[in-house]
Write a protein that holds these residues in place. Structure first.
Motif, PDB file in Angstrom:
ATOM      1  N   PHE A   1       0.772  -1.164  -0.118  1.00 13.19           N
ATOM      2  CA  PHE A   1       0.016  -0.015   0.010  1.00 13.19           C
ATOM      3  C   PHE A   1       0.886   1.329  -0.109  1.00 13.19           C
ATOM      4  CE2 PHE A   1      -2.098   3.248   2.431  1.00 13.19           C
ATOM      5  CZ  PHE A   1      -3.188   3.735   1.789  1.00 13.19           C
ATOM      6  N   SER A   2       0.558   2.208  -0.694  1.00 14.80           N
ATOM      7  CA  SER A   2       1.232   3.453  -0.795  1.00 14.80           C
ATOM      8  C   SER A   2       0.462   4.582  -0.972  1.00 14.80           C
ATOM      9  CB  SER A   2       2.439   3.411  -1.905  1.00 14.80           C
ATOM     10  OG  SER A   2       1.914   3.293  -3.207  1.00 14.80           O
ATOM     11  N   THR A   3       0.611   5.779  -0.486  1.00 14.19           N
ATOM     12  CA  THR A   3       0.128   7.107  -0.663  1.00 14.19           C
ATOM     13  C   THR A   3       1.126   8.051  -0.553  1.00 14.19           C
ATOM     14  OG1 THR A   3      -1.632   8.579   0.175  1.00 14.19           O
ATOM     15  CG2 THR A   3      -0.282   7.431   1.862  1.00 14.19           C
ATOM     16  N   HIS A   4       0.970   9.388  -0.510  1.00 11.41           N
ATOM     17  CA  HIS A   4       1.760  10.434  -0.500  1.00 11.41           C
ATOM     18  C   HIS A   4       2.883  10.178   0.400  1.00 11.41           C
ATOM     19  CE1 HIS A   4       3.812  14.116  -0.206  1.00 11.41           C
ATOM     20  NE2 HIS A   4       3.188  14.694  -1.733  1.00 11.41           N
ATOM     21  N   PRO A   5       4.333  10.328   0.086  1.00  9.17           N
ATOM     22  CA  PRO A   5       5.521  10.057   0.843  1.00  9.17           C
ATOM     23  C   PRO A   5       5.461  10.826   2.125  1.00  9.17           C
ATOM     24  CG  PRO A   5       6.188  10.500  -1.478  1.00  9.17           C
ATOM     25  CD  PRO A   5       4.677  10.757  -1.244  1.00  9.17           C
ATOM     26  N   SER A   6       4.830  11.828   2.448  1.00  9.09           N
ATOM     27  CA  SER A   6       4.989  12.683   3.507  1.00  9.09           C
ATOM     28  C   SER A   6       3.747  12.162   4.414  1.00  9.09           C
ATOM     29  CB  SER A   6       4.617  14.108   3.396  1.00  9.09           C
ATOM     30  OG  SER A   6       3.239  14.488   2.939  1.00  9.09           O
ATOM     31  N   ALA A   7       3.168  11.233   4.020  1.00  9.81           N
ATOM     32  CA  ALA A   7       1.993  10.795   5.209  1.00  9.81           C
ATOM     33  C   ALA A   7       2.400   9.850   6.085  1.00  9.81           C
ATOM     34  CB  ALA A   7       0.760  10.102   4.102  1.00  9.81           C
ATOM     35  N   ASP A   8       1.951   9.910   7.251  1.00 12.23           N
ATOM     36  CA  ASP A   8       1.997   9.213   8.346  1.00 12.23           C
ATOM     37  C   ASP A   8       1.024   8.230   8.146  1.00 12.23           C
ATOM     38  OD1 ASP A   8       2.594   8.083  10.815  1.00 12.23           O
ATOM     39  OD2 ASP A   8       1.658   9.488  11.916  1.00 12.23           O
ATOM     40  N   VAL A   9       1.358   6.876   7.912  1.00 10.81           N
ATOM     41  CA  VAL A   9       0.410   5.873   7.764  1.00 10.81           C
ATOM     42  C   VAL A   9       0.190   5.053   8.992  1.00 10.81           C
ATOM     43  CG1 VAL A   9      -0.664   3.831   6.483  1.00 10.81           C
ATOM     44  CG2 VAL A   9       0.727   5.886   5.243  1.00 10.81           C
TER      45      VAL A   9
ATOM     46  N   ASN B   1     -11.045  -6.100  10.216  1.00  6.76           N
ATOM     47  CA  ASN B   1     -10.497  -5.897   9.019  1.00  6.76           C
ATOM     48  C   ASN B   1      -9.555  -4.514   9.303  1.00  6.76           C
ATOM     49  OD1 ASN B   1     -12.950  -7.031   7.519  1.00  6.76           O
ATOM     50  ND2 ASN B   1     -14.189  -5.149   8.450  1.00  6.76           N
ATOM     51  N   LEU B   2      -8.369  -4.998   8.282  1.00  8.50           N
ATOM     52  CA  LEU B   2      -7.422  -4.092   8.280  1.00  8.50           C
ATOM     53  C   LEU B   2      -7.747  -2.770   7.624  1.00  8.50           C
ATOM     54  CD1 LEU B   2      -4.321  -3.651   8.893  1.00  8.50           C
ATOM     55  CD2 LEU B   2      -3.736  -4.538   6.659  1.00  8.50           C
ATOM     56  N   THR B   3      -7.441  -1.611   8.320  1.00  9.45           N
ATOM     57  CA  THR B   3      -7.501  -0.209   7.805  1.00  9.45           C
ATOM     58  C   THR B   3      -6.139   0.525   7.947  1.00  9.45           C
ATOM     59  OG1 THR B   3      -8.198   0.479   9.872  1.00  9.45           O
ATOM     60  CG2 THR B   3      -9.950   0.037   8.604  1.00  9.45           C
ATOM     61  N   ALA B   4      -6.076   1.488   7.100  1.00  7.17           N
ATOM     62  CA  ALA B   4      -4.901   2.195   7.222  1.00  7.17           C
ATOM     63  C   ALA B   4      -5.360   3.728   7.339  1.00  7.17           C
ATOM     64  CB  ALA B   4      -4.035   2.379   5.971  1.00  7.17           C
ATOM     65  N   THR B   5      -4.907   4.392   8.391  1.00  6.41           N
ATOM     66  CA  THR B   5      -5.305   5.881   8.719  1.00  6.41           C
ATOM     67  C   THR B   5      -4.075   6.719   8.536  1.00  6.41           C
ATOM     68  OG1 THR B   5      -6.588   5.316  10.526  1.00  6.41           O
ATOM     69  CG2 THR B   5      -5.879   7.516  10.399  1.00  6.41           C
ATOM     70  N   CYS B   6      -4.321   7.873   7.206  1.00  3.73           N
ATOM     71  CA  CYS B   6      -3.213   8.278   6.610  1.00  3.73           C
ATOM     72  C   CYS B   6      -3.345   9.756   7.208  1.00  3.73           C
ATOM     73  CB  CYS B   6      -3.384   8.300   5.230  1.00  3.73           C
ATOM     74  SG  CYS B   6      -3.407   6.598   4.460  1.00  3.73           S
ATOM     75  N   VAL B   7      -2.428  10.402   7.665  1.00  7.28           N
ATOM     76  CA  VAL B   7      -2.316  11.740   8.038  1.00  7.28           C
ATOM     77  C   VAL B   7      -1.319  12.424   7.395  1.00  7.28           C
ATOM     78  CG1 VAL B   7      -1.956  13.119  10.208  1.00  7.28           C
ATOM     79  CG2 VAL B   7      -3.181  10.982  10.587  1.00  7.28           C
ATOM     80  N   TYR B   8      -1.743  13.591   6.506  1.00  7.18           N
ATOM     81  CA  TYR B   8      -1.129  14.433   5.631  1.00  7.18           C
ATOM     82  C   TYR B   8      -0.431  15.626   6.444  1.00  7.18           C
ATOM     83  CZ  TYR B   8      -2.940  10.842   2.465  1.00  7.18           C
ATOM     84  OH  TYR B   8      -3.341  10.052   2.011  1.00  7.18           O
ATOM     85  N   PRO B   9       0.457  15.945   6.766  1.00  8.36           N
ATOM     86  CA  PRO B   9       1.018  16.904   7.575  1.00  8.36           C
ATOM     87  C   PRO B   9       1.171  18.241   6.849  1.00  8.36           C
ATOM     88  CG  PRO B   9       2.838  15.679   7.267  1.00  8.36           C
ATOM     89  CD  PRO B   9       1.875  14.877   6.717  1.00  8.36           C
ATOM     90  N   ASP B  10       1.256  18.365   5.322  1.00 11.15           N
ATOM     91  CA  ASP B  10       1.598  19.552   4.385  1.00 11.15           C
ATOM     92  C   ASP B  10       0.619  19.402   3.621  1.00 11.15           C
ATOM     93  OD1 ASP B  10       3.994  19.636   5.740  1.00 11.15           O
ATOM     94  OD2 ASP B  10       4.769  17.720   4.338  1.00 11.15           O
ATOM     95  N   PRO B  11       0.096  20.560   3.213  1.00 15.14           N
ATOM     96  CA  PRO B  11      -1.001  20.903   2.138  1.00 15.14           C
ATOM     97  C   PRO B  11      -0.319  20.316   0.762  1.00 15.14           C
ATOM     98  CG  PRO B  11      -0.476  22.929   3.159  1.00 15.14           C
ATOM     99  CD  PRO B  11       0.759  21.992   3.730  1.00 15.14           C
ATOM    100  N   LEU B  12      -1.486  19.696   0.257  1.00 16.34           N
ATOM    101  CA  LEU B  12      -0.874  19.093  -1.186  1.00 16.34           C
ATOM    102  C   LEU B  12      -2.079  19.316  -2.340  1.00 16.34           C
ATOM    103  CD1 LEU B  12      -0.706  15.378   0.330  1.00 16.34           C
ATOM    104  CD2 LEU B  12       1.045  16.715  -0.354  1.00 16.34           C
ATOM    105  N   ASP B  13      -1.623  19.389  -3.483  1.00 16.95           N
ATOM    106  CA  ASP B  13      -2.658  19.578  -4.520  1.00 16.95           C
ATOM    107  C   ASP B  13      -2.961  17.999  -5.371  1.00 16.95           C
ATOM    108  OD1 ASP B  13      -0.256  18.765  -5.770  1.00 16.95           O
ATOM    109  OD2 ASP B  13      -0.232  20.902  -7.086  1.00 16.95           O
TER     110      ASP B  13
END
Length: 105
Positions: free
Chosen positions: A41-49, A58-70
């Motif tokens: 699984f992958s998302t933006h590199p800056s995310a804390d997963v 069920n397995l879930t992933a909570t993704c926190v994005y510290p920086d603004p993204l477009d």
């Protein structure tokens, strides 16, 4: 039977913005008939997963994005082996062999 699943979603925005935490529920369920051999699984590199199991296991992933993204992107790949099974193969209690039946208390 062996299967490979590849999923991706990309969201693009006109300007950068902040995101609240995203809960991702894309992961396959492990059970007696499904053996997940590889998962990525992958998302933006800056995310804390952070990976967790919900109340239904069920397995879930909570993704926190510290920086603004477009752009926000999610990718999931997995390989699994599926064992054949008959979902209608089960035993009925003797009182339920003839219809209509009544539930026992």
């Amino acid at each position: 039977m062996r299967i490979s699943v590849r999923y991706s979603a990309q969201f693009e925005y006109a300007q950068e913005g902040s995101f609240s935490p995203h809960r991702v529920r894309l992961f396959p369920r492990h059970d007696l008939f499904i053996n997940v051999e590889r998962i990525a699984f992958s998302t933006h590199p800056s995310a804390d997963v952070q990976y967790r199991h919900d109340m239904f296991d069920n397995l879930t992933a909570t993704c926190v994005y510290p920086d603004p993204l477009d752009t926000l992107e999610f990718k999931l790949e997995f390989d699994a082996s599926l064992q054949a099974w008959d979902p209608f193969k089960f035993l009925l209690d003797s009182h339920a062999l003839k219809l209509p039946f009544e539930y026992r208390s």
